[in-house]
Design an enzyme around this catalytic site. Structure first.
Site, mmCIF file in Angstrom:
data_model
loop_
_atom_site.group_PDB
_atom_site.id
_atom_site.type_symbol
_atom_site.label_atom_id
_atom_site.label_comp_id
_atom_site.label_asym_id
_atom_site.label_seq_id
_atom_site.Cartn_x
_atom_site.Cartn_y
_atom_site.Cartn_z
ATOM 1 N N GLY B 51 0.785 -1.223 0.000
ATOM 2 C CA GLY B 51 0.000 0.000 0.000
ATOM 3 C C GLY B 51 0.817 1.274 0.000
ATOM 4 N N CYS B 260 -28.261 -9.386 -15.404
ATOM 5 C CA CYS B 260 -27.698 -9.059 -16.718
ATOM 6 C C CYS B 260 -28.664 -9.527 -17.805
ATOM 7 C CB CYS B 260 -26.340 -9.756 -16.875
ATOM 8 S SG CYS B 260 -25.717 -9.747 -18.575
ATOM 9 N N CYS B 263 -26.709 -12.566 -19.896
ATOM 10 C CA CYS B 263 -26.351 -13.873 -19.339
ATOM 11 C C CYS B 263 -27.123 -14.199 -18.070
ATOM 12 C CB CYS B 263 -24.844 -13.957 -19.090
ATOM 13 S SG CYS B 263 -24.312 -13.059 -17.623
ATOM 14 N N CYS B 285 -23.504 -7.253 -18.190
ATOM 15 C CA CYS B 285 -22.210 -7.328 -17.514
ATOM 16 C C CYS B 285 -21.192 -6.396 -18.158
ATOM 17 C CB CYS B 285 -21.638 -8.748 -17.604
ATOM 18 S SG CYS B 285 -22.603 -9.994 -16.765
ATOM 19 N N CYS B 291 -19.239 -12.555 -19.269
ATOM 20 C CA CYS B 291 -20.616 -12.609 -19.763
ATOM 21 C C CYS B 291 -20.713 -13.584 -20.946
ATOM 22 C CB CYS B 291 -21.057 -11.213 -20.182
ATOM 23 S SG CYS B 291 -22.813 -11.040 -20.519
#
Lengths: 365, 307, 258
Positions: B51, B260, B263, B285, B291
């Site tokens: 980080g 979605c 899908c 998606c 997808c």
């Protein structure tokens, strides 16, 4: 139609073909040559070399041509090329005191050793459009005067130096010179890093900052001590030789700004320096640079730092036009994921407000 | 005439000398080996301090700043001839910028590219984490515009570095407090700040907060490159990553009221596609590969059922 | 002296080249004690305050503070993290202009809550409760909690700044002309409030002011400064009722004549 979002590969190819075609323009007109750009748009080449930090007239001319005259794009092209070049080492410092002078003026002395040499300058033209140029009118070639220019004329600041009126030049130390193209800048930045950032910095940005300084946002009371333009030798010491050899001759513009300094507890009042240097002939840039350089010295001279031009982080982080141009223009890239996140949140907040309002109304009824 | 280089003096290793450039005059993956070594050192330091933003000597790339110069340099420094590269932008493999970066590496490194997350050894991304879970050994390279999560609170680099050093993160928390006070919830949708390994507050890059939980204890190595700002940072595999929040206003992710449209997935980040100017819209998606995979599987099952 | 003083200044001086900000100031401040520093503008009292609160580097002497963990420590040699930690937890600083002490782009609640969050508070509801409690204590309406300070009057801004400083229950608060720039009636109310709060919390204060009324009401002890030096110090009533130094006599007489 904006085809960018999906199905990119073909679109990119087509876009680049179209770009090449538009760059060429009308096929009935002769293609502009690099020699023409170098010779007749020479100040564009100078600016691109300076901000691209690469002294190569031919490549800079090529960049100008390829960028269709967009000088910031040309700087970008030259930088992207420069970054791939192997490095052999650093040259000896150039000596602008030994310059084949083309132009040399001082605003602080009427006359001085070596004299004022106006050279080729836009300064006293009347800015009337010259229609003979539009008609391809040839000018007779200029005649050379037999006046001999002294190539070792003293720099104006050195004259002041001798009287102790000018702050001493920093002594050479053994510290390696900073290189922003190799290491990221750290604050507070040394003067070497600052000058490098300014030399590479955008002329327009420095011009505006220098101007703001003159208008009172951190005034430094500048005088143009000297501006000189001409050719200097570049010398290099190859390891196996152990002595300097001349490897090139380059044209540079140097500006030494002389600024008032009130003095401090330990120093009597004297003049201080602001320095500007560019490749080729970039006088406006060199002057702006020297104003900004001096302003950025505010904290080391114990002056208040309250104007933008005196603020290291503000000036140095935002001077580079390749960085700025890229980041501003990246807003063109798709951001629809982030935008969708915002939409979801704003819809939810609005729904909640609606619900609350409904509940209030019910309560009121 | 030979002259010694002034910087990064170690000579290239044998294996590297044997690599051939894919375009004449350029090194494998564009960057010279000394630069790659410098960047790898920065990456190692970043991995060692999860980080933490490591300054590095970012090079000028033949791509505009803000368009992925940091991600490209990181990828170029870790990629080898046997790697398989996937590049996505907004979750999709076929957006222009993704295509462009993929072409860049196909041209300069000659590596295989793929659209399948599972097959990739390196995934370079802008603004998304793939829906398909990553595995150990994979590297996810994020493109980062502004690496400093505290930048909107404090514009000065000198001050923000100090704030990180001293863990002075109160002001960051105050900005979340202000959101709740004003809107009743934390109103950050993307680039939602996280705390890495309990120590450094970090910008996850402008991914939607939907993707934040995927960063947490991810088995893949996550690298972040910011070219213009000249910073690299990292999340080593299996490192805890916590999205900042309040105990009584815990972090949550975006949800949609519908699956979605292509899908049927209910657990993915959805793009909103405007269909007409009468308010008609469809949600599907954003991860195109995920997808398509689901659609293909569904189609296969349907065929299987029919047979 | 026993080592129980909270803040100890020894030969403190600050000069800018030839110009003297303040010089040779020594005193000890005890927990819960309120010290007033008076003098006309230019007498060096604000410079001294900034030296004591580690906002300025000293050119002479030293300032020590009784830290909770390590006991008496020299501020100049203390690490920066430790010093910054002190400033946001154990100390407070009330500026004359509330704009210098508040974050004008944060709500009143954000301003007061910031220090709580800086020391780890992560429960929104609890932070709100503490903030509201403090708004009450500085006599502000709860309903203003989400408003920006710019929508407040000068007196309210100053009370908000006080709440922001006291919320972490500091042991020492520095104040620079806390009532300067306010109307007389507003000043009186603020002084009354301050007196109540510092007594209740037992917080020690160093208050710089040119207003003898302020110190008469608030401070236990008084230092009079002229041209960078302390010319007289003692118990407040004693100094004001029986001034020894001619400059103090002048100050006191000028307030009497008002």
């Amino acid at each position: 139609m904006y085809v960018a979002v999906k199905g990119g590969e073909k679109a990119i190819e087509n876009s680049q073909r179209l770009l090449a075609d538009e760059r060429r323009g009308d096929r009935h007109v002769n293609e502009v040559t690099l020699q023409q750009i170098d010779g007749q748009l020479s100040l564009a080449v100078d600016r691109v070399m300076t901000e691209g930090s690469l002294y190569d007239r031919e490549l800079a001319a090529l960049a100008v041509k390829q960028a269709r005259g967009d000088l910031i794009e040309a700087v970008f092209l030259l930088r992207a090329y420069r970054t791939t070049l192997p490095r052999f080492g650093a040259s000896e410092p150039i000596d602008t005191g030994r310059m084949a002078i083309r132009r040399r003026i001082s605003a602080t002395y009427k006359d001085l050793p070596g004299g004022q040499i106006l050279g080729a300058s836009f300064d006293y033209t009347h800015r009337l459009l010259d229609f003979t140029l539009a008609a391809d009118g040839e000018r007779p070639e200029g005649e050379l005067s037999d006046h001999v220019i002294d190539n070792e004329m003293p720099r104006v600041v050195e004259l002041l130096d001798r009287d102790g009126m000018m702050e001493a030049e920093l002594p050479a130390d053994d510290e390696p010179v900073a290189d922003l193209t190799r290491d990221s800048i750290q604050f507070p930045a040394g003067r070497d890093a600052r000058l490098q950032a300014l030399a590479r910095g955008d002329e327009g940005f420095l011009l505006a900052l220098g101007y703001s300084n003159q208008r009172g946002f951190g005034n430094t009371h500048p005088f143009a001590g000297e501006i000189r333009v001409g050719e200097v030798a570049v010398e290099f010491v190859p390891e196996e030789l152990g002595f300097a050899i001349e490897v090139a001759e380059i044209t540079v513009t140097e500006c030494q700004m002389i600024n008032q300094f009130q003095g401090s507890a330990t120093q009597p009042p004297q003049f201080t320096r602001g320095y500007g240097l560019t490749f080729g002939y970039c006088e406006r840039k060199a002057m702006a640079m020297s104003l900004v350089d001096r302003s950025l010295r505010a904290s080391e001279l114990g002056e208040d730092v309250n104007a933008p031009v005196q603020d290291q982080e503000f000036v140095l982080y935002h001077a580079d036009n390749v960085e700025a141009s890229g980041f501003v223009q990246h807003l063109k890239l798709p951001h629809y994921i982030d935008f969708q996140s915002e939409l979801v949140i704003i819809r939810r907040i609005r729904e909640q407000i609606e619900r609350n309002r409904g509940a209030h109304q019910e309560a009121a009824e | 005439m030979t002259m010694s280089a002034t910087d990064e003096s170690a000579p290239a290793g044998d294996d590297e000398q044997h690599r051939t450039a894919t375009i004449d005059g350029y090194n494998f993956a564009f960057l010279d080996e000394q630069t790659k070594r410098m960047i790898r050192r920065a990456i190692l330091k970043a991995v060692a301090i999860p980080g933490y933003q490591v300054p590095f000597g970012s090079r000028e790339m033949p791509l505009p700043y803000g368009w992925g110069t940091g991600g490209i340099q990181v990828t170029a420094s870790v990629i080898g001839p046997d790697d398989v590269l996937k590049v996505i932008d907004q979750g999709a493999d076929d957006t222009t910028n993704a295509v462009n970066i993929r072409r860049f590496f196909a041209k300069t490194a000659g590596v295989d590219t793929t659209e399948r997350t599972k097959e990739a050894t390196i995934v370079q991304t802008r603004h998304r984490v793939p829906e398909t879970p990553l595995a150990e050994g994979q590297i996810l390279v994020y493109q980062v515009p502004i690496p400093e999560p505290l930048r909107w609170i404090e514009p000065r680099e000198t001050e923000t570095r100090k704030m990180h050093a001293l863990e002075e993160y109160g002001t960051m928390q105050v900005s979340l407090y202000e959101d709740i006070a004003k809107f009743g919830r934390i109103a950050k949708g993307y680039n939602y700040p996280v705390l890495v390994n309990g120590r450094y507050v970090m910008s996850p890059s402008p991914i939607p907060k939907f993707d934040n939980p995927k960063m947490d204890r991810n088995p893949a190595l996550q690298l972040f490159g910011a070219g213009r700002e000249k910073r690299i940072y990292a999340i080593p595999p299996h490192t805890p990553v916590k999205s900042l929040d309040f105990d009584d206003y815990p972090f949550d992710v975006e949800t949609w009221n519908q699956p979605c449209a292509l899908c049927g997935a209910t657990d993915t980040f959805l793009d909103e596609v405007v269909l007409d100017d009468k308010g008609g819209r469809m949600f599907c998606c954003s991860d195109t590969e995920y997808c398509a995979e689901r659609q293909a599987r569904a189609a296969g099952r349907a065929r299987g059922d029919a047979a | 002296m026993s080592g129980q003083s909270l803040l100890r200044a020894t030969g403190v001086g600050k000069s800018y080249g030839d110009r003297i900000g303040c010089r040779d100031v020594s005193f000890e401040l005890w927990p819960g004690e309120i010290l007033g520093i008076v003098g006309e503008s230019g007498s060096g009292k604000t410079t001294l305050l900034n030296c004591l609160s580690a906002n300025l580097e000293l050119t002479a002497g030293r300032v020590e503070y009784d830290t909770r963990v390590d006991g008496m420590a020299d501020l100049a040699t203390m690490s920066e993290p430790a010093r910054r930690m002190l400033m946001r937890t154990d100390w407070g600083f009330v500026h004359q202009n509330p704009r210098d002490g508040l974050r004008m782009n944060l709500s009143a609640g954000g301003n007061v809550g910031e220090r709580l969050m800086a020391v780890g508070a992560r429960h929104y509801g609890n932070i709100r409760r503490d903030v509201i409690d403090w708004l009450d204590r500085v006599e502000m309406e709860d309903g203003r909690i989400d408003d920006l300070p710019s929508t407040f009057s000068g007196g309210m801004q100053q009370r908000l700044q006080i709440a922001r400083n006291l919320v972490t229950k500091p042991r020492l608060v520095f104040m620079d002309e806390p009532t300067g720039g306010l109307d007389v009636s507003v000043q009186a109310r603020l002084l009354d409030l301050l007196r109540g709060l510092v007594r209740e919390l037992g917080v020690a204060c160093v208050i710089v002011t040119h207003d003898l009324g302020v110190v008469r009401l608030l401070s236990h002890r008084l230092m009079v400064m002229q041209r960078g030096r302390v010319v007289e110090q003692g118990l407040t009533d004693q100094v004001l009722d029986d001034p020894q130094h001619p400059y103090t006599q002048l100050l006191v007489s000028s307030i009497v004549s008002v």
